[in-house]
Scaffold this motif. Structure first.
Motif, mmCIF file in Angstrom:
data_model
loop_
_atom_site.group_PDB
_atom_site.id
_atom_site.type_symbol
_atom_site.label_atom_id
_atom_site.label_comp_id
_atom_site.label_asym_id
_atom_site.label_seq_id
_atom_site.Cartn_x
_atom_site.Cartn_y
_atom_site.Cartn_z
ATOM 1 N N LYS A 2 0.850 -1.182 0.000
ATOM 2 C CA LYS A 2 0.000 0.000 0.000
ATOM 3 C C LYS A 2 0.893 1.243 0.000
ATOM 4 N N ILE A 3 0.584 2.187 -0.854
ATOM 5 C CA ILE A 3 1.380 3.411 -0.967
ATOM 6 C C ILE A 3 0.619 4.563 -0.323
ATOM 7 N N TYR A 4 1.330 5.331 0.497
ATOM 8 C CA TYR A 4 0.764 6.493 1.182
ATOM 9 C C TYR A 4 1.429 7.744 0.614
ATOM 10 N N LYS A 5 0.623 8.649 0.097
ATOM 11 C CA LYS A 5 1.154 9.896 -0.452
ATOM 12 C C LYS A 5 1.596 10.823 0.671
ATOM 13 N N ALA A 6 2.559 11.660 0.353
ATOM 14 C CA ALA A 6 3.048 12.627 1.331
ATOM 15 C C ALA A 6 2.124 13.836 1.392
ATOM 16 N N ASN A 7 2.030 14.405 2.569
ATOM 17 C CA ASN A 7 1.276 15.638 2.762
ATOM 18 C C ASN A 7 2.114 16.773 2.176
ATOM 19 N N ARG A 8 1.564 17.504 1.239
ATOM 20 C CA ARG A 8 2.309 18.556 0.539
ATOM 21 C C ARG A 8 1.769 19.939 0.889
ATOM 22 N N LYS A 9 1.651 20.216 2.160
ATOM 23 C CA LYS A 9 1.144 21.518 2.597
ATOM 24 C C LYS A 9 2.253 22.274 3.297
ATOM 25 N N GLY A 10 2.182 23.587 3.232
ATOM 26 C CA GLY A 10 3.090 24.408 4.011
ATOM 27 C C GLY A 10 4.225 25.023 3.222
ATOM 28 N N PHE A 11 5.376 25.081 3.867
ATOM 29 C CA PHE A 11 6.532 25.826 3.371
ATOM 30 C C PHE A 11 7.036 25.319 2.030
ATOM 31 N N ILE A 12 6.936 24.031 1.759
ATOM 32 C CA ILE A 12 7.449 23.469 0.506
ATOM 33 C C ILE A 12 6.773 24.119 -0.707
ATOM 34 N N ASN A 13 5.507 24.458 -0.594
ATOM 35 C CA ASN A 13 4.802 25.105 -1.703
ATOM 36 C C ASN A 13 5.353 26.505 -1.969
ATOM 37 N N TYR A 14 5.638 27.248 -0.908
ATOM 38 C CA TYR A 14 6.213 28.588 -1.069
ATOM 39 C C TYR A 14 7.627 28.515 -1.636
ATOM 40 N N LEU A 15 8.385 27.509 -1.218
ATOM 41 C CA LEU A 15 9.729 27.308 -1.741
ATOM 42 C C LEU A 15 9.680 26.980 -3.227
ATOM 43 N N LEU A 16 8.732 26.167 -3.612
ATOM 44 C CA LEU A 16 8.570 25.784 -5.009
ATOM 45 C C LEU A 16 8.182 26.989 -5.868
ATOM 46 N N ILE A 17 7.236 27.772 -5.402
ATOM 47 C CA ILE A 17 6.809 28.969 -6.140
ATOM 48 C C ILE A 17 7.948 29.977 -6.236
ATOM 49 N N GLY A 18 8.665 30.181 -5.143
ATOM 50 C CA GLY A 18 9.787 31.116 -5.138
ATOM 51 C C GLY A 18 10.893 30.693 -6.084
ATOM 52 N N SER A 19 11.177 29.397 -6.124
ATOM 53 C CA SER A 19 12.230 28.922 -7.019
ATOM 54 C C SER A 19 11.792 28.957 -8.481
ATOM 55 N N LEU A 20 10.489 28.980 -8.733
ATOM 56 C CA LEU A 20 9.987 29.155 -10.098
ATOM 57 C C LEU A 20 10.047 30.621 -10.536
ATOM 58 N N ILE A 21 9.737 31.501 -9.611
ATOM 59 C CA ILE A 21 9.676 32.928 -9.934
ATOM 60 C C ILE A 21 11.065 33.538 -10.101
ATOM 61 N N LEU A 22 12.048 33.078 -9.327
ATOM 62 C CA LEU A 22 13.386 33.673 -9.366
ATOM 63 C C LEU A 22 14.022 33.673 -10.755
ATOM 64 N N PRO A 23 14.116 32.523 -11.463
ATOM 65 C CA PRO A 23 14.716 32.573 -12.801
ATOM 66 C C PRO A 23 13.916 33.436 -13.783
ATOM 67 N N ILE A 24 12.600 33.422 -13.638
ATOM 68 C CA ILE A 24 11.766 34.236 -14.531
ATOM 69 C C ILE A 24 12.003 35.718 -14.272
ATOM 70 N N ALA A 25 12.076 36.112 -13.010
ATOM 71 C CA ALA A 25 12.313 37.519 -12.660
ATOM 72 C C ALA A 25 13.681 37.970 -13.143
#
Length: 144
Positions: A2-25
């Protein structure tokens, strides 16, 4: 298995968005640098690739009486008979953390080993572990 997915809430989402925006900016701030030296984009994209790998690869599964965890380059197995205690709802701030969110669970196993994981549903994983090892002590953490 049985596979259990990880909870993807919190700081990781902000880190992901920030790392996407930085190269674009940086690209829009100075386009000429990227047209003259396109290889300069690689150091900006390397952290983004690592964060995406961890974000999409984190999971837990029970197989052959073992709890198997994976999160990017962190991978391992814990024998379910070796698990002594689970602290539910507590966050561990140091140590081995193949998790993306807070308020997961700390699994204590062997004599002094512990690991922090954060599945989407703590109760489901705990009940499946207790079915395989009824001697696991479950402690509910309640903040003061």
């Amino acid at each position: 298995m049985k596979i259990y997915k990880a909870n993807r809430k919190g700081f990781i989402n902000y880190l992901l968005i920030g790392s996407l925006i930085l190269p674009i900016a940086i690209f829009f701030m100075d386009k000429s640098t990227f047209s003259e030296k396109p290889f300069i984009l690689l150091p900006l994209l390397s952290p983004l690739i690592l964060i995406f790998w961890i974000y999409f690869d984190t999971s837990y599964k029970i197989e052959n009486n073992e709890l198997i965890y994976r999160s990017g380059f962190l991978r391992g197995k814990i024998g379910i008979p070796n698990i002594k205690e689970i602290l539910k709802g507590k966050t561990m701030w140091s140590g081995i953390k193949p998790a993306l969110a807070r308020n997961g669970m700390i699994i204590k196993f062997n004599k002094y080993d512990e690991i922090y994981i954060a599945p989407e549903n703590n109760d489901e994983l705990i009940s499946d572990l207790v079915k395989l090892n009824s001697e696991i002590k479950i402690t509910e953490y309640k903040p003061k």
